[in-house]
Design an enzyme around this catalytic site. Structure first.
Site, PDB file in Angstrom:
ATOM      1  N   LEU A 137       0.866  -1.177   0.000  1.00 17.03           N
ATOM      2  CA  LEU A 137       0.000   0.000   0.000  1.00 17.03           C
ATOM      3  C   LEU A 137       0.906   1.231   0.000  1.00 17.03           C
ATOM      4  O   LEU A 137       1.954   1.228   0.649  1.00 17.03           O
ATOM      5  CB  LEU A 137      -0.911   0.031   1.237  1.00 17.03           C
ATOM      6  CG  LEU A 137      -1.984  -1.050   1.348  1.00 17.03           C
ATOM      7  CD1 LEU A 137      -2.724  -0.911   2.688  1.00 17.03           C
ATOM      8  CD2 LEU A 137      -2.978  -0.971   0.197  1.00 17.03           C
ATOM      9  N   ASP A 138       0.487   2.278  -0.710  1.00 15.58           N
ATOM     10  CA  ASP A 138       1.242   3.524  -0.681  1.00 15.58           C
ATOM     11  C   ASP A 138       1.367   4.026   0.758  1.00 15.58           C
ATOM     12  O   ASP A 138       0.520   3.735   1.608  1.00 15.58           O
ATOM     13  CB  ASP A 138       0.544   4.605  -1.522  1.00 15.58           C
ATOM     14  CG  ASP A 138       0.577   4.309  -3.003  1.00 15.58           C
ATOM     15  OD1 ASP A 138       1.395   3.461  -3.431  1.00 15.58           O
ATOM     16  OD2 ASP A 138      -0.216   4.927  -3.741  1.00 15.58           O
ATOM     17  N   GLN A 139       2.391   4.816   0.997  1.00 17.34           N
ATOM     18  CA  GLN A 139       2.628   5.342   2.343  1.00 17.34           C
ATOM     19  C   GLN A 139       1.380   6.001   2.922  1.00 17.34           C
ATOM     20  O   GLN A 139       1.040   5.785   4.087  1.00 17.34           O
ATOM     21  CB  GLN A 139       3.779   6.355   2.309  1.00 17.34           C
ATOM     22  CG  GLN A 139       4.057   7.014   3.654  1.00 17.34           C
ATOM     23  CD  GLN A 139       5.229   7.980   3.607  1.00 17.34           C
ATOM     24  OE1 GLN A 139       5.907   8.099   2.589  1.00 17.34           O
ATOM     25  NE2 GLN A 139       5.477   8.674   4.700  1.00 17.34           N
TER      26      GLN A 139
END
Length: 314
Positions: A137-139
């Site tokens: 997942l993106d930050q």
């Protein structure tokens, strides 16, 4: 050598006469890479307790055992950080990742990642496990994330992803509303030629990328919307890029936001400090039990507050 609990298969009458390697590949579903690694391990593959060549024929009632060496992430510093665990057993860990947390240490970000928190969690439990996220997942994307606790589980769930049997469902808040309200969007994605940190939809190059979306709610006379999204592929920034492509960039997304925003759109972006994207649900088959597992994470407080704010603008 320290091994995990063995995976056991008892040869059936129907399997009698098959080669051991056929059982390992076709019945126990070992990948070529994992099978190769097990062959090089002293007790990696045994038949009735004995180490044998995989070219031998098996008989009904034979006991096949595979043993994987316990591994650890010695290069990851354990840190006592908050971690929201949704589910854990001897084979899987599923967490609700908070927005702002990087999944794995990278250059310049060696600490304060999910990996640091998980390694500490396992250390406290007395478990020797290598950190193997099944997906990313993106930050600044929150939500459900699955982590395999051994290479066999990682391989099997990854294969489900390739067969589109690993269902990822997201909730997003976007500027504007999609037309049509629901659709399957197939548009290749690649790095931007000018800024390689950014991904863009391309027409003459790029990787196949498929996003399914359905508009759940509209706000502000259609100037904002709540969208439910499913991914058939997992390209970097895929949802954010595809939503921008159809004129509905995510609220709060500084990288893929609207250009030339109105004052009201800028105000909406200020309701939240990150892109309004949440991985709400994961569904896949547990490699060890065969059970279909469903994991959910409720909307975090910042997205609930955004939802309430948008409701006031209706």
């Amino acid at each position: 050598m320290n091994y995990l609990e063995p995976l056991i298969h008892i040869v059936t009458e129907e399997e009698e006469g098959l080669l051991l390697k056929s059982i390992l590949r076709n019945r126990m579903k070992l990948s070529r890479s994992l099978l190769s690694k097990l062959k090089q391990t002293e007790q990696g593959i045994t038949l009735n307790g004995e180490r044998v060549y995989t070219s031998v024929a098996v008989r009904a009632g034979d006991k096949i055992e595979i043993r994987m060496v316990r591994e650890s992430s010695d290069d990851i510093l354990p840190q006592d950080l908050p971690i929201d665990i949704i589910y854990e057993d001897d084979h899987l860990l599923v967490v609700n990742k908070s927005a702002g947390m990087i999944v794995h240490p990278t250059h310049g970000h060696y600490t304060n990642t999910l990996a640091n928190a998980v390694v500490h969690h396992w250390q406290v439990r007395g478990e020797q496990v290598r950190f193997r996220p099944i997906h990313r997942l993106d930050q600044d994307t929150s939500g459900v994330l699955a982590i395999a606790k051994n290479p066999f589980v990682h391989q099997h769930v990854s294969e489900q992803m390739k067969r589109n049997e690993f269902e990822k469902e997201y909730i997003a808040f976007a500027h504007n509303h999609p037309i049509p309200a629901e659709a399957t969007l197939s548009a290749p994605i690649d790095r931007d030629l000018v800024n390689p940190h950014i991904r863009v939809v391309t027409h003459d190059r790029g990787y196949p990328s498929v996003t399914i979306y359905r508009t759940e709610r509209t706000y502000c006379d259609g100037h904002a919307s709540l969208i439910r999204i499913w991914l058939e592929t997992g390209r970097t920034h895929q949802i954010r890029v595809h939503m921008k492509h159809i004129g509905c960039p995510l609220i709060g997304d500084k990288m893929y936001g609207l250009e030339g925003m109105t004052e009201l759109e800028q105000l909406r972006d200020n309701y939240i400090t990150r892109q309004a994207l949440h991985a709400e649900k994961l569904t896949f088959v547990h490699p060890m039990t065969g059970d279909r597992m469903v994991f959910k994470a409720n909307l975090p407080q910042d997205l609930m507050a955004l939802s309430n704010q948008l409701e006031t603008e209706r």
